[in-house]
Design a protein around this motif. Structure first.
Motif, PDB file in Angstrom:
ATOM      1  N   PHE A 124       0.795  -1.226   0.000  1.00 46.74           N
ATOM      2  CA  PHE A 124       0.000   0.000   0.000  1.00 46.74           C
ATOM      3  C   PHE A 124       0.831   1.282   0.000  1.00 46.74           C
ATOM      4  N   ASP A 125       1.800   1.371   0.885  1.00 45.16           N
ATOM      5  CA  ASP A 125       2.541   2.635   1.010  1.00 45.16           C
ATOM      6  C   ASP A 125       3.237   3.004  -0.303  1.00 45.16           C
ATOM      7  N   GLN A 126       3.951   2.053  -0.879  1.00 41.48           N
ATOM      8  CA  GLN A 126       4.697   2.345  -2.118  1.00 41.48           C
ATOM      9  C   GLN A 126       3.760   2.558  -3.311  1.00 41.48           C
ATOM     10  N   ASN A 166       0.073   8.816  -5.597  1.00 37.52           N
ATOM     11  CA  ASN A 166      -0.081  10.197  -5.147  1.00 37.52           C
ATOM     12  C   ASN A 166       1.195  11.021  -5.261  1.00 37.52           C
ATOM     13  N   GLY A 167       2.339  10.335  -5.223  1.00 38.54           N
ATOM     14  CA  GLY A 167       3.601  11.077  -5.297  1.00 38.54           C
ATOM     15  C   GLY A 167       4.062  11.305  -6.729  1.00 38.54           C
ATOM     16  N   ILE A 168       3.658  10.441  -7.656  1.00 40.91           N
ATOM     17  CA  ILE A 168       4.162  10.550  -9.027  1.00 40.91           C
ATOM     18  C   ILE A 168       3.048  10.814 -10.039  1.00 40.91           C
ATOM     19  N   LEU A 169       2.071   9.901 -10.114  1.00 41.26           N
ATOM     20  CA  LEU A 169       1.045  10.074 -11.154  1.00 41.26           C
ATOM     21  C   LEU A 169       0.173  11.315 -10.927  1.00 41.26           C
ATOM     22  N   ASP A 222       0.120  11.029   4.536  1.00 41.87           N
ATOM     23  CA  ASP A 222       1.423  10.358   4.510  1.00 41.87           C
ATOM     24  C   ASP A 222       2.321  10.857   3.383  1.00 41.87           C
ATOM     25  N   VAL A 223       1.792  11.719   2.534  1.00 48.80           N
ATOM     26  CA  VAL A 223       2.612  12.238   1.431  1.00 48.80           C
ATOM     27  C   VAL A 223       3.164  13.614   1.855  1.00 48.80           C
ATOM     28  N   PRO A 224       4.513  13.797   1.798  1.00 45.98           N
ATOM     29  CA  PRO A 224       5.111  15.040   2.312  1.00 45.98           C
ATOM     30  C   PRO A 224       4.507  16.308   1.709  1.00 45.98           C
TER      31      PRO A 224
END
Ligand code: ADQ
Length: 487
Positions: A89-91, A98-101, A326-328
């Motif tokens: 889940f986290d990765q 959420n961090g890239i796409l 959880d996303v900075p």
């Protein structure tokens, strides 16, 4: 098409999240709560027409078999089937989705990080993304019955169309993107750009909110894959994938009827009393960088600076439900928003009154309707947004008041509600400030005229229409491609 005993066609809706979030209340017991979000709101209108099962992540990590089993049976009552994603889940979600796409699809490009680290992290997250898509496939396989339609939602599931077709080429597969699709110049920064495009092209039908997003997608396929753009969509290696536009909507009657309930009227009266003598500007957003909440506050600050006569006569109520903590990047935007609220309230507030009421929370449905109904102005300043259903919901609740919608031109809704709303470029604080002034001073006749245009659109382009149109196009496309194969 195989039809269930309920006479309705069977539909498997597959999305990252189930429409409910589960919380454990005991070894064998769970409480289930509706989770806010545009996709959920849109699909609520669709569920009635099909024998629908929803497959997705239940919003909680469950590691023990007893817990998994009891959650499955609680969710089954709501026709929901969980995909347990704990190990990835986290990765998969915080990392790749959420961090890239998400930033790429919203025209923000890849996050800036140390190059070597990024390559390593990227690969781990990308592998987790693929693995998660396979885990969705496994759950579909357990539940699929011949003739079922599988409707995949959003960028989280970009590999699913390919996996589904590899499993069984006869499955009718649709995929809908709820976010924007950017220009090829932005999209092509993505390292795995071709694989992802080819995978979604395995579907029978691809849907987008606006013509611009669909056009970007088609030209990205032509530029990156060397595919051909046709009047139907995209032709790649002889396979035609239909690409079409389906603007999502809401279930307007749900909002209109809720505003008529006595308890909601009571909440409206309390709110009116609370803000007596002031005009209310409302903001309702997930606390996401794409929603442009800092830009909204900067525009409002400019308005207060330039219009001292309004300072004690207006309040901005911002309800911002925190997401993706959880996303900075999300923690950064939250801190930035809080800093701006402090600064603006410090500059323009007094002991008895503050210009901004900012709440980091989700509000329940009836209270949300009451807020929409009493607001004089709705302020939507998304920097990019697939559609933005909040603006539709506001319009549906304004039958009595006919308040003004100030709407970002970068939201998909800017194209659908542009004729009735005041469109703004959220990056231009002066323009936002002027639109606030214009909205607050707008004569009743003009407000009525604009509201009429908006409500007509919201009632016509409902969630039901969105679902019906997507489904009939999918059936048609699928029959045509079956015929092509037989020939
Ligand atoms: P979202 O980004 O979630 O959806 P949006 O379409 O505005 O954006 O929908 C938000 C939903 O969440 C609305 O139904 C709203 O009522 C609810 N909501 C928001 N804040 C809330 C709060 N504080 N309390 C309670 N409810 C709240 C994604 C895309 C959008 C696209 C939709 C649908 O980002 O662009 O319109 O999917 O496709």
């Amino acid at each position: 098409m195989k039809v269930s005993c309920g006479e309705k066609p069977r539909l498997l809706v597959v999305a990252n999240r189930l429409p409910v979030s589960a919380k454990r209340t005991g070894e064998n017991s769970w409480s289930l709560e509706m989770s806010p979000g545009g996709l959920v709101s849109g699909l609520l209108g669709v569920r009635a027409q099909f024998d629908t099962k929803w497959i997705g992540w239940p919003g909680v990590d469950v590691y023990d078999d007893v817990g998994k089993k009891s959650l499955c049976s609680s969710l089954a009552e709501m026709k929901c089937i969980p995909v347990f994603l704990e190990e990835v889940f986290d990765q998969y979600y915080n990392g790749y989705c959420n961090g890239i796409l998400w930033p790429i699809l919203h025209h923000m490009g890849l996050p800036q990080e140390d190059h070597n680290d990024r390559n390593k992290t990227y690969q781990t997250q990308y592998d987790a993304f693929k693995k998660a898509n396979r885990m969705f496939l496994d759950v579909i396989k357990e539940n699929y019955e011949e003739g079922d339609i599988v409707w995949c939602h959003d960028y989280h599931l970009m590999f699913l169309p390919q996996y589904l077709k590899e499993y069984n080429s006869k499955i009718k597969v649709g995929w809908f993107l709820h976010s924007p699709f950017p220009s090829s110049e932005v999209y092509k920064t993505l390292p795995s750009r071709s694989e992802l495009l080819r995978s979604v092209l395995a579907a029978d039908l691809l849907g987008f909110h606006t013509y611009d997003f669909a056009r970007h997608f088609v030209s990205t396929c032509t530029r990156i894959l060397g595919a051909e753009g046709t009047h139907e969509g995209v032709m790649d290696h002889g396979k035609v994938t239909r690409v079409a536009v389906f603007p999502i909507g809401i279930d307007p009657d749900r909002f209109i009827n809720t505003c008529e309930l006595p308890e909601v009227k009571q909440q409206m009266n309390e709110l009116k009393e609370r803000f007596a003598g002031k005009k209310v500007i409302l903001g309702v957003d997930r606390l996401d960088m794409i929603k442009g909440i800092p830009q909204k506050f900067l525009g409002f600050e400019k308005f207060l600076e330039e219009n001292p006569n309004w300072r004690d006569k207006v309040v901005l109520v911002q309800i911002a439900v925190p997401t993706r903590n959880d996303v900075p990047e999300y923690r950064k935007v939250k801190a930035q928003v809080h800093g701006l609220v402090g600064r603006i309230n410090g500059r323009f507030g007094c002991v008895s009154s503050l210009p901004i009421h900012h709440l980091d929370c989700s509000v329940n449905f009836s209270y949300l309707c009451a807020l929409y109904a009493i607001a004089d102005v709705m302020l939507v300043t998304s920097l990019r947004d697939g559609m933005n259903l909040v603006s539709y919901e506001f319009v549906a609740c304004q039958e009595a008041k006919k308040g003004v919608l100030v709407l970002s031109e970068f939201a998909g809704a800017g194209q659908s509600l542009g004729a009735g709303a005041l469109l703004v470029n959220p990056w231009d604080v002066i323009e936002v400030s002027s639109a606030i002034r214009e909205a607050l001073n707008m004569p009743a006749e003009e407000r009525e005229k604009r509201h009429k245009v908006n409500i007509q659109y919201v009632k016509t382009y409902s969630a039901k229409k969105w679902g019906d149109d997507f489904m009939s196009e999918l059936n048609e496309t699928f029959s045509e491609s079956e015929m092509r194969i037989r020939k």
